[in-house]
Design an enzyme around this catalytic site. Structure first.
Site, short mmCIF file in Angstrom:
data_model
loop_
_atom_site.label_atom_id
_atom_site.label_comp_id
_atom_site.label_asym_id
_atom_site.label_seq_id
_atom_site.Cartn_x
_atom_site.Cartn_y
_atom_site.Cartn_z
N LEU A 167 0.72 -1.37 0.09
CA LEU A 167 -0.04 0.12 0.06
C LEU A 167 0.89 1.12 -0.12
O LEU A 167 0.36 2.24 0.35
CB LEU A 167 -0.97 0.14 1.27
CG LEU A 167 -1.68 -1.23 1.21
CD1 LEU A 167 -2.64 -1.26 2.46
CD2 LEU A 167 -2.74 -1.41 -0.05
N SER A 206 3.80 2.11 1.65
CA SER A 206 4.03 2.84 3.12
C SER A 206 5.37 4.01 2.98
O SER A 206 5.42 4.79 3.58
CB SER A 206 3.91 1.85 4.32
OG SER A 206 4.99 0.97 4.01
N SER A 207 6.16 3.19 2.11
CA SER A 207 7.72 3.77 2.09
C SER A 207 7.37 5.07 1.11
O SER A 207 7.98 6.35 1.29
CB SER A 207 8.70 2.89 1.65
OG SER A 207 8.22 2.25 0.41
N ASP A 216 3.51 4.96 -7.35
CA ASP A 216 3.51 4.98 -6.01
C ASP A 216 3.68 6.62 -5.19
O ASP A 216 2.67 7.07 -4.75
CB ASP A 216 4.18 4.16 -5.18
CG ASP A 216 4.03 2.84 -5.48
OD1 ASP A 216 3.12 2.50 -6.25
OD2 ASP A 216 4.91 2.02 -5.15
N GLU A 224 13.71 6.80 -3.98
CA GLU A 224 13.80 5.23 -3.97
C GLU A 224 14.66 4.48 -5.08
O GLU A 224 15.26 3.42 -4.60
CB GLU A 224 12.27 4.86 -4.19
CG GLU A 224 11.96 3.49 -4.18
CD GLU A 224 11.52 3.16 -2.78
OE1 GLU A 224 10.64 3.81 -2.03
OE2 GLU A 224 11.64 1.89 -2.52
C1 GLA Z 1 5.51 -1.31 -6.63
C2 GLA Z 1 6.51 -0.16 -7.55
C3 GLA Z 1 5.34 0.46 -8.68
C4 GLA Z 1 4.82 -0.41 -9.55
C5 GLA Z 1 3.98 -1.49 -8.80
C6 GLA Z 1 3.54 -2.55 -9.97
O1 GLA Z 1 4.12 -0.73 -6.04
O2 GLA Z 1 6.84 0.82 -6.62
O3 GLA Z 1 6.32 1.38 -9.17
O4 GLA Z 1 5.65 -0.84 -10.56
O5 GLA Z 1 4.94 -2.13 -7.96
O6 GLA Z 1 2.43 -1.76 -10.45
#
Ligand code: GLA
Length: 383
Positions: free
Chosen positions: A125, A127-128, A172, A160
């Site tokens: 979800l 969190s980072s 994300d 990241e």
């Molecule tokens: C992780 C990665 C995202 C994306 C998803 C898969 O959450 O951080 O960048 O690639 O996996 O959709």
């Protein structure tokens, strides 16, 4: 988690008062998985669960980081300690953002930071990303950098990739900085243009359940990088900039030219997944969110059978949720554990949740954590 509580906790650790308090959310992705590093489409919503940061600038360049979720007190970092790959545990996320800001030429100094988060960790979800984005947003305000939400999300992704060392795409972090309340964000990860689409499930008598399996399999990081390089290899062999450039009607011909089944199935997932995002957008635009159901379920099959990032626990949730009447269900996020989303009717929600809980008990698994996802706002200042 009130701002008063955060301010008090800041004072207990750092003395004095913070200059402000900020929040940045975790996310669930409705559809568009493993498409972001293929220049493709994603459709996330921000969750009401947030990482929060109380922050005060310092006179020097030192970072003093504290987290309500971690033992071990304050982590203190001088600028020469901001070296990629060296900072451990949760501190690498805020530290990575400061590193990324300085790398990008923003003259940000040191800060005292207290972090608190209710975004479940290890649940897929983000969190980072929430931790990264809350720090980026706070520094942007405190140093008056004038960066917009897209730039902040990309800086957090840079943290990241370059500091934490995870080769993730931008979904994300951009979800955390750019999403809007009651909207799903249809994002083109190539052009970075976004459409904020109203998503009113309640008006349609529906709900989106998030079912956190509470498992995270170890192979997640290496397997993610492998999938990414497989996709890049397939694109190169096909003479494309990215798999996003392959249209569904050219898929069969392209697959016939690839040398092995592995590359063929990665390619098939990405092309069909982009098409599923477009179909989901059409359903939302038409005001027919129930039509998302079969799209989600087809997405899961593709992640399970073609992209090979599902696992027994997420497959079990999907299977049981569908059998108990969910309109659709799929794993969300990177995979190898984490969470499943299930589209359910208001009336059927409890039945689905109970069926999944019972199936986990029967299989001897830890009870899943289940909640209703509401589309919340992206990163913002609280006080
Ligand atoms: C992780 C990665 C995202 C994306 C998803 C898969 O959450 O951080 O960048 O690639 O996996 O959709």
């Amino acid at each position: 988690m009130s701002t008063d509580r955060l301010t008090e906790a800041f004072t207990a650790v750092h003395r004095g008062r913070p200059e402000g308090v900020w929040a940045a959310p975790g996310r669930v992705n409705l559809i568009g998985e493993h498409t972001d590093y293929n220049d493709g489409f994603v459709l996330p919503i921000a969750l009401p669960h947030t990482a929060r940061a109380a922050v005060r600038r310092r006179e020097d360049d030192v970072l003093r980081l504290h987290s309500a979720q971690a033992e071990g007190g304050v982590v203190e970092l001088t600028p020469d300690q901001l070296v990629p790959g060296t900072v451990e545990s949760w501190a690498k996320y805020p530290a990575g953002v400061v590193w990324a800001l300085r790398e990008a030429g923003h003259a940000v100094g040191g800060a005292d930071i207290h972090l608190d988060s209710d975004v479940p960790t290890g649940a897929g979800l983000s969190s980072s990303a929430a931790l990264e984005c809350v720090v980026a947003t706070a520094f942007n305000d405190l140093w008056d950098l004038g960066l917009g939400p897209v730039e902040l999300g990309l800086l957090a992704q840079r943290a990241e990739n370059g500091f934490v060392g995870v080769p993730c795409g931008a979904m994300d972090q951009l979800a955390s900085t750019c999403c809007e309340a009651e909207r799903a964000m249809f994002l083109d990860t190539r052009s970075l243009s976004a459409r904020q689409l109203p998503v009113d499930l309640a008006a349609a008598g529906l709900r989106l359940l998030v079912i956190d399996t509470r498992v995270k399999h170890d192979l997640a990081d290496g397997a993610y990088a492998e999938r990414r390089s497989g996709c890049e290899k397939a694109a190169a062999l096909l003479g494309l900039t990215a798999l996003r450039d392959l249209a569904p009607d050219g898929l069969d011909a392209a697959l016939a030219t690839l040398p092995d089944d592995g590359l063929r199935s990665l390619t098939r997932h990405v092309v069909t997944e982009n098409a599923r995002v477009e179909a989901a957008v059409e359903a939302l635009v038409k005001g027919d969110p129930a039509a998302l159901g079969p799209i989600l379920t087809a997405g899961h099959a593709s992640l399970r059978d073609d992209f090979l990032v599902s696992c027994a626990e997420t497959d079990l949730v999907v299977e049981v949720a569908l059998a108990a009447g969910a309109l659709g269900a799929r794993m969300t996020g990177g995979g190898f554990g984490g969470s499943v989303i299930a589209l359910v009717t208001e009336d059927g929600a409890d039945g689905v949740a109970d069926a999944v809980t019972a199936a986990f008990a029967e299989a001897g698994l830890t009870a899943p954590r289940i909640f209703t996802a509401l589309a919340a706002q992206g990163a913002h200042r609280l006080s």
